[in-house]
Design an enzyme around this catalytic site. Sequence first.
Site, mmCIF file in Angstrom:
data_model
loop_
_atom_site.group_PDB
_atom_site.id
_atom_site.type_symbol
_atom_site.label_atom_id
_atom_site.label_comp_id
_atom_site.label_asym_id
_atom_site.label_seq_id
_atom_site.Cartn_x
_atom_site.Cartn_y
_atom_site.Cartn_z
ATOM 1 N N GLU A 131 0.866 -1.183 0.000
ATOM 2 C CA GLU A 131 0.000 0.000 0.000
ATOM 3 C C GLU A 131 0.900 1.230 0.000
ATOM 4 O OE1 GLU A 131 -3.933 -1.344 2.583
ATOM 5 O OE2 GLU A 131 -2.141 -0.730 3.651
ATOM 6 N N ASN A 188 -6.260 -3.074 6.164
ATOM 7 C CA ASN A 188 -6.563 -3.334 7.572
ATOM 8 C C ASN A 188 -7.856 -2.661 8.017
ATOM 9 O OD1 ASN A 188 -4.470 -5.064 7.994
ATOM 10 N ND2 ASN A 188 -3.034 -3.472 8.613
#
Length: 717
Positions: A464, A502
């Site tokens: 990411e 997440n």
Amino acid sequence: MANVFKLEELPGPIAVVTFDTLEKKVNTLGHAVLEELGRLAAQLEKRSDLKGLLLRSGKPGQFIAGADLNELGALVYLPKDQVKAALLEGHQLFDRISNLPFPTVSLIDGPCMGGGTELSLAMDERIASDSPKTRIGLPEVTIGLIPGWGGTQRLPRCVGLNFAIEMICSGEPVTPQKAAAIGLVFDVVPADRLVDEGRRLVEYLQTSGEWKKGRERRRQPLGMTEDQMRFAFACAEGQIKLKTKGQPSASLIALKSLQGGVNLPLDEGLAVERKVADEVIGSENSANLIGIFFMNTALGRDRGVADERVQPRSVRRTGVLGSGLMGAGIATAHARSGIPCAMVDVTDERLADGMSRARKVVESRIEIGRASPADMVQLLSFLSTSTSSSLFADCDVVVEAITENEKLKTQAYRDLANVMRDDAILATNTSTISITRMAQAAKRPERFVGMHFFFPVDRMQLVEVIRGEKTSDETVVTIVELARKLRKTPIVCNDCAGFLVNRILMPYMNEAILLLLEGASMDQIDRAATRFGFPMGPIALHDLVGLDTAFYAGKVMAAAYADRTVETPLLGKLVQTGRLGKKSGAGFRKFVGKQGTPTADPAFALFLEECRTASRTITDEEVEDRLLLAMLMEAVRTLEEDIVREPMHVDMGLILGIGFPPFRGGLLRWCDNVGAGRILERAEKYASLGKRFEPTAEFKAMAQSGKKFYPIPKLGR
Ligand code: NAD
């Protein structure tokens, strides 16, 4: 008319058909192309004067990439009888080609995949170029399909059953050399010799009469004994099941076609293939997997910024601060990609640990034959270590991967400001701390960015790239390009707690604990997830990532999304007593034996009793609904808040980051498949449990209008 086939004649006369879709980079077999090929076959069938035919591509180093995937993906929207008719048309066409009244040879230079291989198999012989780009394969199973234009019947009749099973069920293409060794091609020659060698082969086939004998042979059953068949298919089935762990597998369907057809005459075998292919062609699974293929391609080109003029800076040297689990992995990835990397930690012992972790990555690859001693030499020569950050003075990028503590990290940034060049980029591998906030401690906030790798770095493809409020476009494109050099897939997202993956994973993990406390069993919860297709369930995942990690990340998420997060005391209590999951020997389950096999642990029951909120019977349907809906509702918010730009970023992030089952196509594509309206009905049932199941206004509007995250592709016919 597609206008992609050019017919010329060489002395003989030998016809040369050149396939070239002028406006495209690769040749594909779409509906219009097949129609034109049909007209060409009709014309050639009447040419009894011809001595032979050569088929080649007009694109050097690009033969035929296969069927048109846009059209294959759209088959899911066609009525079943049209799909069946399309399959039959393909078979009839390839049958005509296999019966042309003269010998035919396919000249393969570059990738020859799927329908391209089936077309070549319908011809009498094949010659491949020795170009490193040449590969021949039937990769259909990787997109949830089986070879459906004769591949499952013609390949075994060409190379034998075992090689055919291997190629078809793995989907792995073979090199020209292997193709020659197994009899898939007649010879391997330099690309510029293909036509001459093709002519010689046609003449040989003609004069020897071998072309007619070959055709006769291939029309026959394979002639295997029952024992041979049973053995070959039992071994193949066992291997596939071991690999796919009960998930839907096109390889098993391909096996069915092989098993049912190879011991019959070819035309009956082909009928078996059509019948079996019907199970997968135009199926939702295959449309999902084709969707992933396109998303992967699009992600591979995605620079993460809108302004196309922004260019990446060149990255020649890098540094990594911290040589722990992540730091060592990140430094290893750089060194393995040929980028010199300096690794810095506080003590020589930590650095030695880091180096041994780095060596282990390459050692274990050498053990399985995926790396050579030369790779170890490269790793060691590209990695340097020190306890002094002065090594970072000439680095273009430094990735910080020290302990997850904001104070420690920001102090490190202040120290690094005295060492790093002003134009260098500082990236952090933090999993939870705000990039925008930490940027304030960096000397150049525009050159500060999140670069979030996943554990274990050598096996996880996702990175990411998180932009803080002040991160510049140049910094983003530089880190995106660097991640690609490391052979990772970068996804650019904006800053928020949990970032992309997440943030969506945590509601799922937390929901698992809530279900457990309300009365569902651990096995029931994990089974619901694995039945859906996840590689492991959320309880098992807690034990694997570490309960402390999950607890800490959960706290950050609960603070950021307090309106919809229900906190429970369970994880805290387990962590307090040292039950951290697999790494400490016990968490939700205990881990026994050398292999650390997860086993039910009576000691856990005490913790559960203490924290239980209810003790009701919970259906499997409720477990699956709640796990998935909690995730989906958060994913929708992430998209609406522009944390990522497109649905594909959510779907690919979850597939690459947490193993969301690829055959579902991604979380948002799953929602499209179920239908947003139906999802709303399902979410409604859990509305009383809290805001986490409350759909956003935009999502409700989407459901009402019948819109989807992914628009329905245009149908090719
Ligand atoms: P770790 O404890 O294994 O390693 C941290 C290392 O940093 C230690 O070797 C420590 O000595 C070193 N260190 C601490 N302060 C330092 C300083 N001032 N200068 C130099 N070295 C220093 O931790 P980890 O699991 O590798 O995590 C590192 C970072 O990566 C954290 O921000 C974590 O959130 C993030 N992360 C971890 C995972 C994971 O699964 N472990 C996944 C993604 C991201």
